[in-house]
Design a protein around this motif. Structure first.
Motif, PDB file in Angstrom:
ATOM      1  N   MET A 281     -30.672   6.808 -39.646  1.00  0.00           N
ATOM      2  CA  MET A 281     -30.442   8.230 -39.393  1.00  0.00           C
ATOM      3  C   MET A 281     -29.264   8.423 -38.438  1.00  0.00           C
ATOM      4  O   MET A 281     -28.452   9.326 -38.618  1.00  0.00           O
ATOM      5  N   TRP A 282     -29.147   7.569 -37.436  1.00  0.00           N
ATOM      6  CA  TRP A 282     -28.031   7.641 -36.493  1.00  0.00           C
ATOM      7  C   TRP A 282     -26.712   7.427 -37.225  1.00  0.00           C
ATOM      8  O   TRP A 282     -25.755   8.185 -37.040  1.00  0.00           O
ATOM      9  N   VAL A 283     -26.673   6.403 -38.089  1.00  0.00           N
ATOM     10  CA  VAL A 283     -25.460   6.102 -38.851  1.00  0.00           C
ATOM     11  C   VAL A 283     -25.128   7.260 -39.779  1.00  0.00           C
ATOM     12  O   VAL A 283     -23.972   7.689 -39.876  1.00  0.00           O
TER      13      VAL A 283
ATOM     14  N   GLY B  77     -12.675  14.547 -40.634  1.00  0.00           N
ATOM     15  CA  GLY B  77     -11.597  14.193 -41.562  1.00  0.00           C
ATOM     16  C   GLY B  77     -11.211  15.376 -42.435  1.00  0.00           C
ATOM     17  O   GLY B  77     -10.017  15.640 -42.660  1.00  0.00           O
ATOM     18  N   ALA B  78     -12.199  16.106 -42.938  1.00  0.00           N
ATOM     19  CA  ALA B  78     -11.909  17.281 -43.767  1.00  0.00           C
ATOM     20  C   ALA B  78     -11.150  18.329 -42.956  1.00  0.00           C
ATOM     21  O   ALA B  78     -10.200  18.952 -43.457  1.00  0.00           O
TER      22      ALA B  78
ATOM     23  N   HIS C 178     -23.538  10.130 -37.969  1.00  0.00           N
ATOM     24  CA  HIS C 178     -22.165   9.842 -37.572  1.00  0.00           C
ATOM     25  C   HIS C 178     -21.228   9.834 -38.771  1.00  0.00           C
ATOM     26  O   HIS C 178     -20.076  10.248 -38.665  1.00  0.00           O
ATOM     27  N   VAL C 179     -21.699   9.372 -39.904  1.00  0.00           N
ATOM     28  CA  VAL C 179     -20.865   9.403 -41.113  1.00  0.00           C
ATOM     29  C   VAL C 179     -20.538  10.847 -41.469  1.00  0.00           C
ATOM     30  O   VAL C 179     -19.391  11.168 -41.809  1.00  0.00           O
ATOM     31  N   TRP C 180     -21.531  11.741 -41.368  1.00  0.00           N
ATOM     32  CA  TRP C 180     -21.272  13.153 -41.665  1.00  0.00           C
ATOM     33  C   TRP C 180     -20.286  13.752 -40.669  1.00  0.00           C
ATOM     34  O   TRP C 180     -19.413  14.545 -41.052  1.00  0.00           O
TER      35      TRP C 180
END
Length: 79
Positions: free
Chosen positions: A52-54, A65-66, A57-59
């Motif tokens: 869930m932490w990863v 980036g967007a 952070h990916v989101w």
């Protein structure tokens, strides 16, 4: 109102019988008790917290980036 020693022993016997007969239900009851006691929440699988932490952070990285791409497009289109 607190329980008597006899009542606590009876409840402990019931808990042990539940753990023996239906471990999944016992796990869920323990999770509910933990939530009601102000604990951390529903019992999670061992690696679920890390996943869930990863994922969070990916989101965040994706949206940053967007945003950077959108700002670069705006900068290019307005020059």
């Amino acid at each position: 109102m607190s329980l008597s020693g006899r009542e606590r022993r009876i409840l402990a016997e019931i808990e042990r019988a539940l753990e023996r007969d239906d471990p999944e239900l016992a796990r869920r009851v323990a999770a509910i008790n933990k939530i009601e006691a102000g604990g951390e929440g529903f019992a999670r699988e061992p690696g679920e917290r890390l996943r869930m932490w990863v994922l969070r952070h990916v989101w965040v990285i994706f949206w940053v980036g967007a945003l950077v791409i959108m700002l670069l497009l705006v900068a290019v289109l307005t020059t």
